[in-house]
Design a protein around this motif. Structure first.
Motif, short mmCIF file in Angstrom:
data_model
loop_
_atom_site.label_atom_id
_atom_site.label_comp_id
_atom_site.label_asym_id
_atom_site.label_seq_id
_atom_site.Cartn_x
_atom_site.Cartn_y
_atom_site.Cartn_z
N UNK A 42 41.82 3.31 47.28
CA UNK A 42 43.22 4.13 46.75
C UNK A 42 43.54 3.89 45.42
N UNK A 43 43.32 2.56 45.09
CA UNK A 43 43.48 2.16 43.69
C UNK A 43 42.41 2.85 42.40
N UNK A 44 41.59 2.73 43.12
CA UNK A 44 40.25 3.69 42.10
C UNK A 44 40.67 5.39 42.02
N UNK A 45 41.09 5.72 43.25
CA UNK A 45 41.41 7.21 43.16
C UNK A 45 42.77 7.36 42.55
N UNK A 46 43.81 6.34 42.29
CA UNK A 46 44.85 6.66 41.75
C UNK A 46 44.68 6.58 40.19
N UNK A 86 35.52 -3.64 39.79
CA UNK A 86 36.06 -2.24 39.43
C UNK A 86 35.21 -1.75 38.32
N UNK A 87 35.29 -0.39 37.94
CA UNK A 87 34.47 -0.08 36.96
C UNK A 87 35.52 0.23 35.93
N UNK A 88 35.97 -0.65 35.12
CA UNK A 88 36.95 -0.65 34.22
C UNK A 88 36.64 0.47 32.80
N UNK A 98 54.18 1.65 19.83
CA UNK A 98 53.53 0.31 19.91
C UNK A 98 53.54 0.00 21.23
N UNK A 99 52.25 0.09 22.06
CA UNK A 99 52.18 -0.08 23.44
C UNK A 99 50.91 -0.27 23.84
N UNK A 100 50.66 -0.94 24.92
CA UNK A 100 49.64 -1.09 25.66
C UNK A 100 49.92 -1.06 27.23
N UNK A 101 49.05 -0.39 28.00
CA UNK A 101 49.45 -0.39 29.51
C UNK A 101 48.09 -0.11 30.33
N UNK A 102 48.31 -0.38 31.75
CA UNK A 102 47.09 -0.19 32.40
C UNK A 102 47.63 0.44 33.84
N UNK A 103 46.78 1.16 34.38
CA UNK A 103 47.19 1.77 35.62
C UNK A 103 45.83 1.22 36.76
N UNK A 104 46.40 1.46 38.05
CA UNK A 104 45.40 0.94 39.13
C UNK A 104 43.94 1.52 38.83
N UNK A 105 43.03 0.79 39.43
CA UNK A 105 41.50 1.27 39.30
C UNK A 105 40.80 0.95 38.08
#
Length: 492
Positions: A42-46, A86-88, A98-105
């Motif tokens: 589900x993480x990967x799909x998100x 995971x395949x990053x 000025x930002x950096x962010x990560x999402x699931x997967x």
């Protein structure tokens, strides 16, 4: 009856306990079990669903060298992280923020705005490790689980309290926003992981702490007031500085690391030519008018309204949030098709429409309501409109633009004139100065002789009103001495 109810409650509690236990996944960082309703698949799909939306919102920054750099360093860091299953994907997006962010997967994004404010590879590596840390510690999955659980609680609340049903949609949106950002504990854990991962691949994490000083100074210079500690989900930059310095010393002692890299000059040369600030080719505001040189149109921004631009839309909002204007590209080959698709997309019901001409462009003006369903009994009897819109669909060759004004129905008449005036002043952009406007770019200069940063900036044609801005960009103070041969950033 009371006994049956009591027994039923016991069964529910037992089932809930079993459900929660089965929903606990082992945290790769701590080794402990965390509550999670989100599986790895589900993480990967998100992430796979979010990635094209992020790219559509911001666009990828068109630099193969920078994209290769973040991917190379990211994959190197994944190899020493707590989570390598995971395949990053690592991307630099075309945003001045000025930002950096990560999402699931395994999806990590840096803006060109943050890339401009790093002053060496070590700072970059620390923040990269921080974002990988969010994924490794399953912070994203945990936040999504909280959102799902909150919505589950809301549904239960509706069953026992039917009078709350009419507020269901609004409540769900509020709960989603409540859990949207990472909490302070998650941010602190990711700071720790950023220090650990960057140290393990050979960088001096002390410079990650220095970058928090840059963030703090940037926040202080911002027009917006700094967010108080107790209101912010992120720890205060000043507090993070000291903590990260201590963590860096600990990890350097643990790993007995020597010859840790900073790589200031190589990083500065890499970002030479980077677009700085808003890119006028994607549209810009000047003297309360929005200009788009590539698409060759312009229209006014209502006085005092806030605005935000992205590759897919331009939004303007009244300061109190009571009205919104949004420009997007509409679908369809004709004005009628564009209107029909928009009505369906936003569940709008047209009240009236008429063909008009806007400064030589054929257009269709539509007033429409968005219906909000009430509770079940009221739903059977009627639907009450809460949102009213005015949309001008304007055709320019093969392109059809949608300019939509949105407000609550009781406020619509108040903002109707503002909406219509803005839309009716949509026109062709012909001014050569604005059609040919180019973005500012970061330029790397070599200091010829030892002097202060302020004097070095002046020698490179930086005006006095931008000296502080350039000092922050360089991560230095204006009175700092810079020796001959030092590289500095200016904006030209």
């Amino acid at each position: 009856m009371k006994r049956l109810l009591t027994e039923s409650k016991k069964v529910v509690l037992v089932l809930t306990a079993i459900f929660i236990c089965n929903s606990c996944a082992r945290n790769p960082v701590t080794g402990k079990r965390d509550f999670s309703l989100v599986s790895k698949d589900q993480e990967i799909a998100m992430g796979q669903q979010a990635d094209p939306e992020v790219i559509a919102q911001f666009g990828l920054y068109p630099s193969e060298a920078l994209q290769n750099f973040i991917n190379q360093k990211g994959q190197q860091m994944v190899a020493v992280s707590h989570r390598q299953d995971l395949k990053y994907q690592f991307r630099i997006v075309d945003s001045p923020v000025i930002n950096a962010f990560a999402v699931p997967g395994g999806y990590v994004y840096f803006t060109r705005g943050i890339m401009a404010h790093f002053n060496n590879e070590a700072q970059f590596a620390g923040v990269l490790g921080h974002e990988i840390g969010h994924i490794a510690a399953r912070h994203s999955a945990r936040q999504q689980s909280k959102t799902m659980l909150a919505q589950l609680g809301l549904v239960v609340g509706m069953v026992v309290s039917p009078e709350l049903a009419q507020f269901g949609e609004q409540a769900q949106q509020s709960l989603a926003l409540l859990f949207l950002k990472f909490g302070r504990d998650d941010e602190r854990e990711s700071d720790r992981l950023g220090v650990e991962y960057s140290t393990k691949i050979g960088y001096d994490a002390n410079y990650m702490a220095d970058f928090f000083r840059t963030l703090q100074r940037q926040q202080e210079q911002s027009e917006a007031e700094p967010i108080p500690d107790f209101l912010s989900t992120h720890p205060n930059p000043a507090d993070r500085y000291q903590t990260v310095k201590e963590l860096a010393a600990d990890w350097q002692q643990k790993t007995k690391a020597k010859n840790l890299q900073v790589n200031r000059n190589t990083y500065l040369k890499l970002i030479d030519g980077l677009v700085y600030g808003e890119d006028p080719r994607q549209g810009f505001v000047e003297a309360n008018v929005f200009y788009h040189p590539e698409l060759k149109f312009q229209f006014p921004v209502p006085t005092g309204w806030l605005y935000q631009n992205s590759p897919t839309q331009f939004q303007m909002a009244e300061k109190e949030g009571k009205a919104l204007l949004a420009l997007t590209l509409a679908g369809g080959k004709t004005l009628e098709e564009a209107a029909q698709q928009t009505m369906q997309k936003y569940s709008l019901q047209a009240l009236e429409s008429k063909k008009v001409t806007v400064n030589g462009f054929p257009a269709l003006a539509v007033v429409a309501d968005q219906q909000a369903q009430q509770d079940q009994q009221q739903q059977q009897q009627q639907q009450t409109a809460t949102i009213r819109t005015l949309t001008y669909f304007i055709q320019d060759g093969a392109s059809i633009y949608s300019l939509m004004g949105i407000s609550a129905k009781p406020d619509f008449e108040t903002y109707f004139t503002t909406f219509s005036n803005t839309m009716q002043q949509f026109r062709k952009l012909t001014d050569p100065a604005r059609l040919n406007k180019q973005p500012e770019r970061v330029r790397i200069k070599t200091i010829a002789k030892t002097t202060t940063l302020a004097e070095a900036l002046r020698q490179n044609k930086v005006t006095d009103n931008r000296l502080t801005e350039m000092a922050i960009l360089n991560g230095m103070e204006l009175q700092d001495q810079v020796t001959a041969g030092t590289l500095i950033k200016v904006v030209q």
